[in-house]
Scaffold this active site. Structure first.
Site, PDB file in Angstrom:
ATOM      1  N   ARG A  55      23.765 -86.295  15.611  1.00 21.29           N
ATOM      2  CA  ARG A  55      24.266 -84.944  15.308  1.00 21.29           C
ATOM      3  C   ARG A  55      25.780 -84.932  15.210  1.00 21.29           C
ATOM      4  O   ARG A  55      26.356 -84.424  14.252  1.00 21.29           O
ATOM      5  CB  ARG A  55      23.857 -83.963  16.410  1.00 21.29           C
ATOM      6  CG  ARG A  55      22.401 -83.941  16.743  1.00 21.29           C
ATOM      7  CD  ARG A  55      22.188 -83.325  18.122  1.00 21.29           C
ATOM      8  NE  ARG A  55      22.729 -81.971  18.207  1.00 21.29           N
ATOM      9  CZ  ARG A  55      21.981 -80.881  18.230  1.00 21.29           C
ATOM     10  NH1 ARG A  55      20.674 -80.957  18.178  1.00 21.29           N
ATOM     11  NH2 ARG A  55      22.529 -79.696  18.314  1.00 21.29           N
ATOM     12  N   THR A  56      26.429 -85.459  16.235  1.00 19.95           N
ATOM     13  CA  THR A  56      27.893 -85.400  16.265  1.00 19.95           C
ATOM     14  C   THR A  56      28.489 -86.266  15.158  1.00 19.95           C
ATOM     15  O   THR A  56      29.454 -85.872  14.496  1.00 19.95           O
ATOM     16  CB  THR A  56      28.415 -85.851  17.647  1.00 19.95           C
ATOM     17  OG1 THR A  56      27.798 -85.040  18.641  1.00 19.95           O
ATOM     18  CG2 THR A  56      29.905 -85.708  17.747  1.00 19.95           C
ATOM     19  N   LYS A  83      27.742-108.611  20.071  1.00 26.52           N
ATOM     20  CA  LYS A  83      28.156-110.019  20.147  1.00 26.52           C
ATOM     21  C   LYS A  83      29.206-110.242  21.234  1.00 26.52           C
ATOM     22  O   LYS A  83      29.824-111.296  21.294  1.00 26.52           O
ATOM     23  CB  LYS A  83      28.705-110.476  18.795  1.00 26.52           C
ATOM     24  CG  LYS A  83      27.686-110.403  17.680  1.00 26.52           C
ATOM     25  CD  LYS A  83      28.341-110.670  16.338  1.00 26.52           C
ATOM     26  CE  LYS A  83      27.402-110.320  15.188  1.00 26.52           C
ATOM     27  NZ  LYS A  83      28.133-110.117  13.931  1.00 26.52           N
ATOM     28  N   ARG A 105      33.029 -92.140  19.940  1.00 25.31           N
ATOM     29  CA  ARG A 105      32.026 -91.667  20.898  1.00 25.31           C
ATOM     30  C   ARG A 105      31.682 -92.849  21.790  1.00 25.31           C
ATOM     31  O   ARG A 105      31.436 -93.952  21.284  1.00 25.31           O
ATOM     32  CB  ARG A 105      30.784 -91.203  20.140  1.00 25.31           C
ATOM     33  CG  ARG A 105      29.573 -90.948  21.015  1.00 25.31           C
ATOM     34  CD  ARG A 105      29.731 -89.648  21.798  1.00 25.31           C
ATOM     35  NE  ARG A 105      28.439 -89.085  22.120  1.00 25.31           N
ATOM     36  CZ  ARG A 105      28.082 -87.835  21.801  1.00 25.31           C
ATOM     37  NH1 ARG A 105      28.895 -87.044  21.126  1.00 25.31           N
ATOM     38  NH2 ARG A 105      26.907 -87.381  22.146  1.00 25.31           N
ATOM     39  N   HIS A 133      34.318 -83.448  25.625  1.00 30.29           N
ATOM     40  CA  HIS A 133      33.792 -83.379  24.259  1.00 30.29           C
ATOM     41  C   HIS A 133      34.559 -82.252  23.571  1.00 30.29           C
ATOM     42  O   HIS A 133      34.031 -81.169  23.336  1.00 30.29           O
ATOM     43  CB  HIS A 133      32.290 -83.069  24.310  1.00 30.29           C
ATOM     44  CG  HIS A 133      31.568 -83.348  23.023  1.00 30.29           C
ATOM     45  ND1 HIS A 133      32.197 -83.761  21.879  1.00 30.29           N
ATOM     46  CD2 HIS A 133      30.259 -83.259  22.715  1.00 30.29           C
ATOM     47  CE1 HIS A 133      31.303 -83.930  20.920  1.00 30.29           C
ATOM     48  NE2 HIS A 133      30.122 -83.627  21.399  1.00 30.29           N
TER      49      HIS A 133
END
Lengths: 305, 327
Positions: A55-56, A83, A105, A133
């Site tokens: 969504r974000t 990795k 994020r 946020h």
């Protein structure tokens, strides 16, 4: 204003008002001009999502595309992180590809702030651990301002898992900065430590606060909180803190119910109440795109500030 | 320039004794009883003072064997010498753990090649797992006097009781505890309080330290005999508990680190993992209490908890970086 957007704490009330005003005009423009304005043509925005959030990520990418920026997508599962590359090396590698902003994020609090120390481009916090946020908070302010005309004096209540919520941290800062009052309602296990240092009221009695509330903001309640003894059970939580039909009826007619999504129907919000709340919750998503356009516009030099 | 230190407690490899020390032009020329001063000698009254060739660090992680990418016994010894230390107690959280005489001998041999004295400590429990006692008697006979599972707390009350009782029969043994209840600090990365709350970083509550210190003091009260040493004491309440235990006449000692009496949890505000340590940096109140504890002798010794990590391990978010990520 900083070249980054890492936390609401870094913004003044004036900064926030600028963002909301810009969001207003950009959303009007993009709705008129076939969905796109050329402001950021030739600029590249990279979304670095070390934690899944479709969504974000889509919201940021939509915002960037509506301003005609190019978008580069990086997700941890398909990348060098698997990795064993360090956060610093990953960030420097993406920067070297020629980007103007990194939307980060991460499940770790402070990861965007760390990256901002290492790179030369703008870093936008797209949600970091339990920390912040900020674009969610700006979007929620945008929704509220459209609904009520102004934020000043609004009586807001945030219900649920405050301790583990980045949305709660950024929204408390944003709401109080704009002149709203905030009451946190939660069992004490889900309140943040040292809550007395927060600019909020605290209650355990949702019934008592609802009649004098303009905004009820519900947080997502996660099953893992039951497993680690924060609450005895999700059903006890729902009984004590869920927004049931009976409780929703205690709200005055102009009050709004908000939720950052995704909703757990039957836990923090009853199914019927969730249906009632849907128009506002949908508006929150739309507002998210509008304020993210404003943030990209400001930080990538759409205007000289 | 001639200097004579009179009546101090000299501490060196051969133990502690009250003697005089004569220094000529920066070199110790004589250690003995009742040394007389000639005319141009500066005499210092060293009664009630400890006289030592250098500082002693009772808490350093020299990382060898197993952590040579971060530090070796030689590099750690050289760094200690540069800081004015002449003796260091090496912590046993090596890979594998220093829980047997073979590794102790290895640490001692490697230490002998460096510029300072390296005293190996040994784990209390096998593999530092907290389940079974390490061969404490054999380690004692092999010269070890300092026992700790440092890095981890001896969480089990019954294991701690057994260790206290067993070592209580061995003269001069010190049982050292890293006091943090593991269930309360699980998943935490800094002091739980105003700053962890603001930063959204999972916390390690101060109570985790108090619970273990209080418990171990009560165990020692019932099962005395050994000296119980609390490592890196970090909170006001811990200092108070230790002060009371000493007033009660219990054989308790304590150390504090420079970072705990100079820095606070506010340092974590920038998410720089250089400030991530165990136990975590605490509040201003705690810092002041640790200073007062040092001043009034409740805390006996300053220890560094020198604990190096490779530089690249700091290129990560706060919660993913190693603890004690000091350069």
């Amino acid at each position: 204003m900083s070249r980054h957007l890492l936390t609401i704490d870094d913004l003044t009330r004036g900064d926030i008002e600028d963002y909301l005003d810009t969001a207003e005009s950009l959303s009007e423009l993009t709705s008129r001009q076939i969905g796109k304005v050329p402001t950021l043509r030739g600029r590249t925005v990279a979304t670095l999502f070390f934690e899944n959030s479709t969504r974000t990520r889509l919201s940021f990418e939509t915002a960037a595309q509506r301003l005609s920026a190019d978008v580069m997508t990086f997700t941890a599962s398909s990348s060098s992180v698997a990795k064993g590359e360090s956060l610093r090396d990953t960030a420097l590698t993406i920067q070297a590809m020629g980007v103007d902003a990194l939307v980060v994020r991460h499940s770790s609090a402070g990861a965007p702030a760390r990256i901002a120390d290492w790179v030369d481009v703008s870093v936008i916090n797209g949600g970091d651990g339990w920390h912040q946020h900020p674009t969610q908070a700006l979007g929620d302010l945008f929704t509220l301002r459209r609904r009520f005309g102004q934020i000043d004096g609004l009586r807001t209540v945030i219900v649920g898992d405050i301790a583990h919520s980045r949305v709660a941290r950024s929204n408390v800062a944003a709401f109080t900065k704009m002149g709203a009052t905030v009451t946190l309602v939660a069992p004490h296990t889900l309140l943040p430590p040292a809550v007395e240092t927060w600019p909020v009221n605290v209650s355990e009695d949702l019934d008592a606060v609802l009649p004098d509330t303009d905004v009820v903001y519900l947080l997502r309640m996660q099953l893992e909180r039951q497993n680690s003894a924060f609450v005895p059970s999700l059903s006890e939580y729902a009984n004590r803190f869920g927004l049931s039909e009976r409780r929703a009826a205690m709200l005055h007619d102009d009050a709004v119910i908000m939720h950052p999504g995704p909703m757990n129907r039957g836990v923090e919000i009853a199914d019927v109440v969730a249906n009632m709340a849907e128009p506002v919750v949908t508006q929150q998503v739309t507002s998210g795109v509008a304020v993210r356009m404003a943030v990209l516009h400001h930080l990538l030099g759409g205007t000289s500030r | 320039m001639r200097l004579l230190l009179k009546g101090g407690t000299v501490v060196d490899q051969s133990g502690a004794r009250t003697v005089d020390v004569a220094v000529h032009d920066g070199t110790i020329v004589e250690i003995g009883e009742r040394i007389t001063a000639d005319g141009d000698t500066t005499v210092l009254d060293a009664v009630d003072c400890i006289v030592s060739p250098g500082f002693v660090d009772v808490h350093a992680h020299l990382r060898q064997p197993g952590g040579e990418a971060a530090e070796t016994i030689l590099t750690g010894s050289q760094a200690a010498a540069l800081g004015g230390y002449t003796a260091v107690v090496a912590m046993p959280n090596t890979q594998p753990a220093t829980d047997n005489t073979a590794i102790v001998d290895r640490v001692r041999t490697l230490g002998a090649a460096g510029p300072i004295d390296v005293f190996p400590s040994a784990a209390i429990t096998r593999g530092r797992q907290g389940q079974e006692l390490a061969p404490l008697g054999a380690l004692y006979n092999g010269g070890v006097r300092f026992f700790t599972d440092d890095g981890d707390c001896v969480a089990s009350a019954v294991i701690m009781r057994r260790a206290l009782e067993y070592l209580g029969g061995l003269k001069g043994a010190v049982l050292a505890q890293h006091a943090e209840d593991p269930t309360l600090v699980a998943g935490g990365h800094m002091h739980e309080g105003e700053w962890s709350s603001r930063l959204g970083i999972p916390g390690r509550p101060a109570a985790a330290e108090h619970i273990i210190i209080a418990r171990d003091i009560e165990l020692l009260r019932e099962f005395p005999g050994v000296t119980l040493h609390f490592q890196h004491v970090s909170t006001a309440r811990s200092v108070e508990l230790i002060r009371q235990a000493k007033a009660d006449g219990l054989a308790v000692t304590a150390e504090a680190t420079p970072h705990h009496f100079t820095l606070t949890d506010e340092c974590c505000a920038g998410f720089d993992p250089v400030f991530k340590v165990n136990p975590p940096l605490r509040t201003d109140t705690d810092r002041e209490a640790v200073r007062l504890g040092l001043a009034d002798g409740t805390i006996d010794v300053i220890a560094t908890d020198h604990a190096p990590h490779p530089t690249q391990s700091k290129d990560e978010p706060f919660d993913a970086a190693p603890r004690d990520a000091r350069p």
